[in-house]
Write a protein that holds these residues in place. Sequence first.
Motif, PDB file in Angstrom:
ATOM      1  N   ASP A 112       0.887  -1.195  -0.378  1.00  0.00           N
ATOM      2  CA  ASP A 112      -0.210  -0.553   0.629  1.00  0.00           C
ATOM      3  C   ASP A 112       1.007   1.500  -0.305  1.00  0.00           C
ATOM      4  OD1 ASP A 112       0.706  -0.093   2.096  1.00  0.00           O
ATOM      5  OD2 ASP A 112      -1.188   0.274   3.344  1.00  0.00           O
ATOM      6  N   VAL A 115       0.110   3.685  -2.902  1.00  0.00           N
ATOM      7  CA  VAL A 115      -1.638   4.441  -2.514  1.00  0.00           C
ATOM      8  C   VAL A 115      -0.923   5.382  -1.556  1.00  0.00           C
ATOM      9  CG1 VAL A 115      -2.782   3.500  -4.355  1.00  0.00           C
ATOM     10  CG2 VAL A 115      -2.603   3.031  -2.161  1.00  0.00           C
ATOM     11  N   HIS A 117      -0.164   4.922   1.536  1.00  0.00           N
ATOM     12  CA  HIS A 117      -1.052   4.366   3.214  1.00  0.00           C
ATOM     13  C   HIS A 117      -0.700   5.740   3.622  1.00  0.00           C
ATOM     14  CE1 HIS A 117       2.959   4.127   5.897  1.00  0.00           C
ATOM     15  NE2 HIS A 117       3.381   4.127   4.580  1.00  0.00           N
ATOM     16  N   HIS A 120      -0.920  10.292   2.965  1.00  0.00           N
ATOM     17  CA  HIS A 120      -1.922  11.196   1.779  1.00  0.00           C
ATOM     18  C   HIS A 120      -3.074  10.996   2.424  1.00  0.00           C
ATOM     19  CE1 HIS A 120       1.315  12.044  -0.802  1.00  0.00           C
ATOM     20  NE2 HIS A 120       1.730  11.014  -0.892  1.00  0.00           N
ATOM     21  N   ARG A 121      -3.571  12.097   2.233  1.00  0.00           N
ATOM     22  CA  ARG A 121      -5.240  12.080   2.791  1.00  0.00           C
ATOM     23  C   ARG A 121      -5.611  11.213   1.700  1.00  0.00           C
ATOM     24  NH1 ARG A 121      -7.842  15.358   6.926  1.00  0.00           N
ATOM     25  NH2 ARG A 121      -5.877  16.173   6.971  1.00  0.00           N
ATOM     26  N   HIS A 122      -6.809  10.243   1.922  1.00  0.00           N
ATOM     27  CA  HIS A 122      -7.727  10.254   0.909  1.00  0.00           C
ATOM     28  C   HIS A 122      -8.734  10.213   1.108  1.00  0.00           C
ATOM     29  CE1 HIS A 122      -5.144   7.641  -0.841  1.00  0.00           C
ATOM     30  NE2 HIS A 122      -4.329   7.119   0.009  1.00  0.00           N
ATOM     31  N   ASP A 123     -10.532  10.583   1.005  1.00  0.00           N
ATOM     32  CA  ASP A 123     -11.164  11.043   0.526  1.00  0.00           C
ATOM     33  C   ASP A 123     -12.302  10.433   0.862  1.00  0.00           C
ATOM     34  OD1 ASP A 123     -10.509  14.022   0.405  1.00  0.00           O
ATOM     35  OD2 ASP A 123     -11.199  14.384  -1.924  1.00  0.00           O
ATOM     36  N   VAL A 126      -9.992   4.032  -0.248  1.00  0.00           N
ATOM     37  CA  VAL A 126      -8.402   3.430  -0.792  1.00  0.00           C
ATOM     38  C   VAL A 126      -9.144   1.674  -0.971  1.00  0.00           C
ATOM     39  CG1 VAL A 126      -6.450   2.739  -1.268  1.00  0.00           C
ATOM     40  CG2 VAL A 126      -7.278   4.823   0.554  1.00  0.00           C
ATOM     41  N   THR A 130      -7.328   3.536  -6.838  1.00  0.00           N
ATOM     42  CA  THR A 130      -7.381   4.972  -6.049  1.00  0.00           C
ATOM     43  C   THR A 130      -6.551   5.222  -6.723  1.00  0.00           C
ATOM     44  OG1 THR A 130      -8.199   4.772  -3.980  1.00  0.00           O
ATOM     45  CG2 THR A 130      -5.964   6.163  -3.988  1.00  0.00           C
ATOM     46  N   CYS A 133       0.157   7.609  -5.598  1.00  0.00           N
ATOM     47  CA  CYS A 133       0.508   8.474  -4.796  1.00  0.00           C
ATOM     48  C   CYS A 133       1.654   7.858  -3.632  1.00  0.00           C
ATOM     49  CB  CYS A 133      -0.509   9.135  -4.015  1.00  0.00           C
ATOM     50  SG  CYS A 133      -2.126   7.881  -3.231  1.00  0.00           S
ATOM     51  N   HIS A 281      -2.452  10.470   7.869  1.00  0.00           N
ATOM     52  CA  HIS A 281      -4.063  10.491   8.139  1.00  0.00           C
ATOM     53  C   HIS A 281      -4.448   9.038   7.481  1.00  0.00           C
ATOM     54  CE1 HIS A 281      -3.116  14.635   5.808  1.00  0.00           C
ATOM     55  NE2 HIS A 281      -2.346  14.150   5.437  1.00  0.00           N
ATOM     56  N   ASN A 283      -6.324   6.184   6.726  1.00  0.00           N
ATOM     57  CA  ASN A 283      -7.510   5.835   5.834  1.00  0.00           C
ATOM     58  C   ASN A 283      -7.694   4.220   6.553  1.00  0.00           C
ATOM     59  OD1 ASN A 283      -4.517   3.624   5.500  1.00  0.00           O
ATOM     60  ND2 ASN A 283      -3.722   5.245   5.294  1.00  0.00           N
TER      61      ASN A 283
END
Length: 326
Positions: A112, A115, A117, A120-123, A126, A130, A133, A281, A283
């Motif tokens: 992960d 992406v 883990h 980064h902030r995910h809205d 995941v 996704t 990143c 962040h 997730n």
Amino acid sequence: MLILVTGATGKVGRNLIAGLLDQPLFSRAQIRALCHNRLLDPSERMDVICGTVADREIAEAAMKNVTHVVHLATCKETPDAVMDITIKGLFWLLEAFRTSPSARQFILVGGDAAVGHFFHRHDGPVTEQTPHCAYPGCYALSKVLEEVMLKQYTVQYGTNGCCLRAPWIMEKDDFKQTLSFGDDVFGGPDWKTFFSPAEARRYAATGTVPLLRDADGRPLKRNFVHVGDLVSAILAAIDNPRAERQLFNVSMDRPVDYGEVASYLARTRGLASVDVPSAFHSNWMDNSKAKYLLDWRPEYDLEKLIDSAWQYERLPNDPRVVWYPG
């Protein structure tokens, strides 16, 4: 069926080989273990090759007559080696795979980190959709490049590739040691660096656990998977037509919530906790695709993960195998 397992002496490799040897479904399968720094003993159903996937000749020799590949070999945050081992090694294996008359399926276990883990902030959750990143560093970049390379081989050459994307992999008492304030901490963060030496020693002596908070001040949610659950997902993917050219998140049903960890350990073992602020962040990896297409279910939830780690007694000759794809 001849299954090549790279990274065979690692945490996942050892457990996967045991599963292949034990399960009746694979009773007729032969195994080829590709080892590098450590060796396994060959057996009636397993031959062993020693070398690195970064060597084209080794990769081609390992692929001879192979029908299935489970690629586990990877490299940590080591700039001098990561491109040779992780990227060039995967390239040589894929090249040998696509030209082999016997090859049927290539399974990659990714991480992960592809992406980001908790960096980064995910809205939302995941998912397999996704966007990639990576966070700063060569390791996360290598996880992105692995997934892209495998995918492009399915596009360019029509190969049967499957990626199982795993977060941090736990076994034995790993999870307990991830919460240690001592020098024996497993992985990161290194909790003792957040406090004075005297405080860290006191927390270590009393078994105090960190309650990590995210950038919004809430208890951090972070994804984990037990090695047994990852192995069961790999076994479910082998020769499964629904796994062909697919990417799957393979994780616990819910991320580990550090607040729930602290509460459970206080209730069941009388352990105190201490807040640790961070810029990370929360997730949530969505594993529903793997559950739907592979008919796979993780057995470990938060309580089982904690209880199994605290009940495990590590012997002096029982080393910890560090394999952290997340």
